[in-house]
Design a protein around this motif. Sequence first.
Motif, PDB file in Angstrom:
ATOM      1  N   ARG A   1       1.124  -1.170  -0.566  1.00 20.75           N
ATOM      2  CA  ARG A   1      -0.506   0.137   0.221  1.00 20.75           C
ATOM      3  C   ARG A   1       0.781   1.436  -0.279  1.00 20.75           C
ATOM      4  O   ARG A   1       0.637   2.606  -0.400  1.00 20.75           O
ATOM      5  CB  ARG A   1      -1.215  -0.031   1.270  1.00 20.75           C
ATOM      6  CG  ARG A   1      -1.684  -0.866   1.155  1.00 20.75           C
ATOM      7  CD  ARG A   1      -2.391  -0.943  -0.217  1.00 20.75           C
ATOM      8  NE  ARG A   1      -3.644  -2.628  -0.016  1.00 20.75           N
ATOM      9  CZ  ARG A   1      -4.043  -2.447  -1.187  1.00 20.75           C
ATOM     10  NH1 ARG A   1      -4.358  -2.130  -1.828  1.00 20.75           N
ATOM     11  NH2 ARG A   1      -5.140  -3.480  -1.301  1.00 20.75           N
ATOM     12  N   ARG A   2       2.176   1.404   0.415  1.00 21.73           N
ATOM     13  CA  ARG A   2       2.685   2.582   0.333  1.00 21.73           C
ATOM     14  C   ARG A   2       4.181   2.084   1.379  1.00 21.73           C
ATOM     15  O   ARG A   2       4.199   1.546   1.662  1.00 21.73           O
ATOM     16  CB  ARG A   2       2.014   2.983   1.538  1.00 21.73           C
ATOM     17  CG  ARG A   2       2.944   4.382   2.082  1.00 21.73           C
ATOM     18  CD  ARG A   2       2.008   5.334   2.856  1.00 21.73           C
ATOM     19  NE  ARG A   2       2.859   6.423   3.484  1.00 21.73           N
ATOM     20  CZ  ARG A   2       2.770   6.735   4.386  1.00 21.73           C
ATOM     21  NH1 ARG A   2       2.213   6.994   6.149  1.00 21.73           N
ATOM     22  NH2 ARG A   2       3.259   7.877   4.892  1.00 21.73           N
ATOM     23  N   VAL A   3       5.339   2.328   0.500  1.00 22.03           N
ATOM     24  CA  VAL A   3       6.553   2.854   1.586  1.00 22.03           C
ATOM     25  C   VAL A   3       6.753   3.917   1.802  1.00 22.03           C
ATOM     26  O   VAL A   3       6.339   5.114   1.161  1.00 22.03           O
ATOM     27  CB  VAL A   3       7.736   1.868   0.295  1.00 22.03           C
ATOM     28  CG1 VAL A   3       7.910   3.157  -0.618  1.00 22.03           C
ATOM     29  CG2 VAL A   3       8.988   1.621   1.288  1.00 22.03           C
ATOM     30  N   PHE A   4       8.063   4.585   3.135  1.00 18.51           N
ATOM     31  CA  PHE A   4       8.116   5.173   3.377  1.00 18.51           C
ATOM     32  C   PHE A   4       9.006   5.198   4.050  1.00 18.51           C
ATOM     33  O   PHE A   4       9.946   4.248   5.184  1.00 18.51           O
ATOM     34  CB  PHE A   4       6.793   6.300   3.577  1.00 18.51           C
ATOM     35  CG  PHE A   4       6.059   5.705   4.582  1.00 18.51           C
ATOM     36  CD1 PHE A   4       6.392   5.868   6.750  1.00 18.51           C
ATOM     37  CD2 PHE A   4       5.439   4.527   5.076  1.00 18.51           C
ATOM     38  CE1 PHE A   4       6.214   5.393   8.050  1.00 18.51           C
ATOM     39  CE2 PHE A   4       4.628   3.890   6.310  1.00 18.51           C
ATOM     40  CZ  PHE A   4       5.609   4.071   7.344  1.00 18.51           C
ATOM     41  N   GLU A   5       9.790   6.605   4.623  1.00 17.13           N
ATOM     42  CA  GLU A   5      10.688   6.635   5.650  1.00 17.13           C
ATOM     43  C   GLU A   5      10.211   7.224   6.582  1.00 17.13           C
ATOM     44  O   GLU A   5       9.402   8.357   6.789  1.00 17.13           O
ATOM     45  CB  GLU A   5      11.819   6.961   4.395  1.00 17.13           C
ATOM     46  CG  GLU A   5      12.930   6.724   3.718  1.00 17.13           C
ATOM     47  CD  GLU A   5      14.119   6.832   3.265  1.00 17.13           C
ATOM     48  OE1 GLU A   5      14.332   8.012   4.058  1.00 17.13           O
ATOM     49  OE2 GLU A   5      14.543   7.183   1.824  1.00 17.13           O
ATOM     50  N   ALA A   6      11.077   7.092   8.063  1.00 17.22           N
ATOM     51  CA  ALA A   6      10.945   7.322   9.237  1.00 17.22           C
ATOM     52  C   ALA A   6      11.545   6.980  10.479  1.00 17.22           C
ATOM     53  O   ALA A   6      12.269   5.470   9.364  1.00 17.22           O
ATOM     54  CB  ALA A   6       9.052   7.026   9.685  1.00 17.22           C
ATOM     55  N   ASN A   7      12.246   7.289  10.848  1.00 16.70           N
ATOM     56  CA  ASN A   7      13.096   6.520  12.121  1.00 16.70           C
ATOM     57  C   ASN A   7      14.055   6.060  11.922  1.00 16.70           C
ATOM     58  O   ASN A   7      14.785   5.571  12.564  1.00 16.70           O
ATOM     59  CB  ASN A   7      11.893   5.520  13.284  1.00 16.70           C
ATOM     60  CG  ASN A   7      10.572   6.000  13.747  1.00 16.70           C
ATOM     61  OD1 ASN A   7      10.535   7.052  14.464  1.00 16.70           O
ATOM     62  ND2 ASN A   7      10.247   5.089  14.228  1.00 16.70           N
ATOM     63  N   GLY A   8      14.856   7.136  10.665  1.00 16.55           N
ATOM     64  CA  GLY A   8      16.181   6.834  10.530  1.00 16.55           C
ATOM     65  C   GLY A   8      16.178   5.296   9.590  1.00 16.55           C
ATOM     66  O   GLY A   8      17.395   4.755   9.103  1.00 16.55           O
ATOM     67  N   THR A   9      14.956   5.025   8.796  1.00 13.64           N
ATOM     68  CA  THR A   9      14.666   3.158   7.993  1.00 13.64           C
ATOM     69  C   THR A   9      13.368   4.034   7.261  1.00 13.64           C
ATOM     70  O   THR A   9      12.741   4.531   6.960  1.00 13.64           O
ATOM     71  CB  THR A   9      14.830   2.469   8.832  1.00 13.64           C
ATOM     72  OG1 THR A   9      14.836   1.240   8.128  1.00 13.64           O
ATOM     73  CG2 THR A   9      13.996   2.378   9.959  1.00 13.64           C
ATOM     74  N   ALA A  10      13.470   2.796   7.094  1.00 14.55           N
ATOM     75  CA  ALA A  10      12.370   2.587   5.682  1.00 14.55           C
ATOM     76  C   ALA A  10      11.172   1.677   5.825  1.00 14.55           C
ATOM     77  O   ALA A  10      11.088   0.252   6.586  1.00 14.55           O
ATOM     78  CB  ALA A  10      12.611   2.008   3.999  1.00 14.55           C
TER      79      ALA A  10
END
Length: 170
Positions: A99-108
């Motif tokens: 559904r989605r791919v995103f970056e957060a918290n220094g990772t993906a």
Amino acid sequence: MSQDDSVLAVGTRIDQYEIIGLLGRGGFGITYLVRDDALQKEFALKEFFPEDLVRRDGNSIRFAAKTNSENDYKWGLAKFYNEARLLAQFSHPNIVSVRRVFEANGTAYMLLDFIKGSTLEKWLQGLDSPPTQEELDLICAPLLNALELVHENRSWHLDVSPENIMIRSD
């Protein structure tokens, strides 16, 4: 933090998703059961977390004190994004939807539809006797159909194994 300090604790928020459980983990990632309150729906959220290259630092990550860990991490991260893009191309009832791919918290992170059920590995372990031919046919025909679509698109799943095949419970 949870008792295992590499796993994010239940209740942790990642973007709009709240972790409500742990689904599984492997050498390159941790998969959580998450809830999207806006949609009132559960999803699987796969975190890119190669345990030999990074350590948890709060909710974020830091590189392990290992030669080339940062370069190896960047190479793996590119592969993670490629996997997400590839999976997102397929629309098939027996291939989990990205559904989605995103970056957060220094990772993906990769947001996937949550499949209720168990892995083929766990299902086989729970049987009192070997599966019947009828049971195998119910599993193999949809699996082969999905692999056929993947292969027709000149892609290859390099990790078809009992722990990566889901048996739906619904």
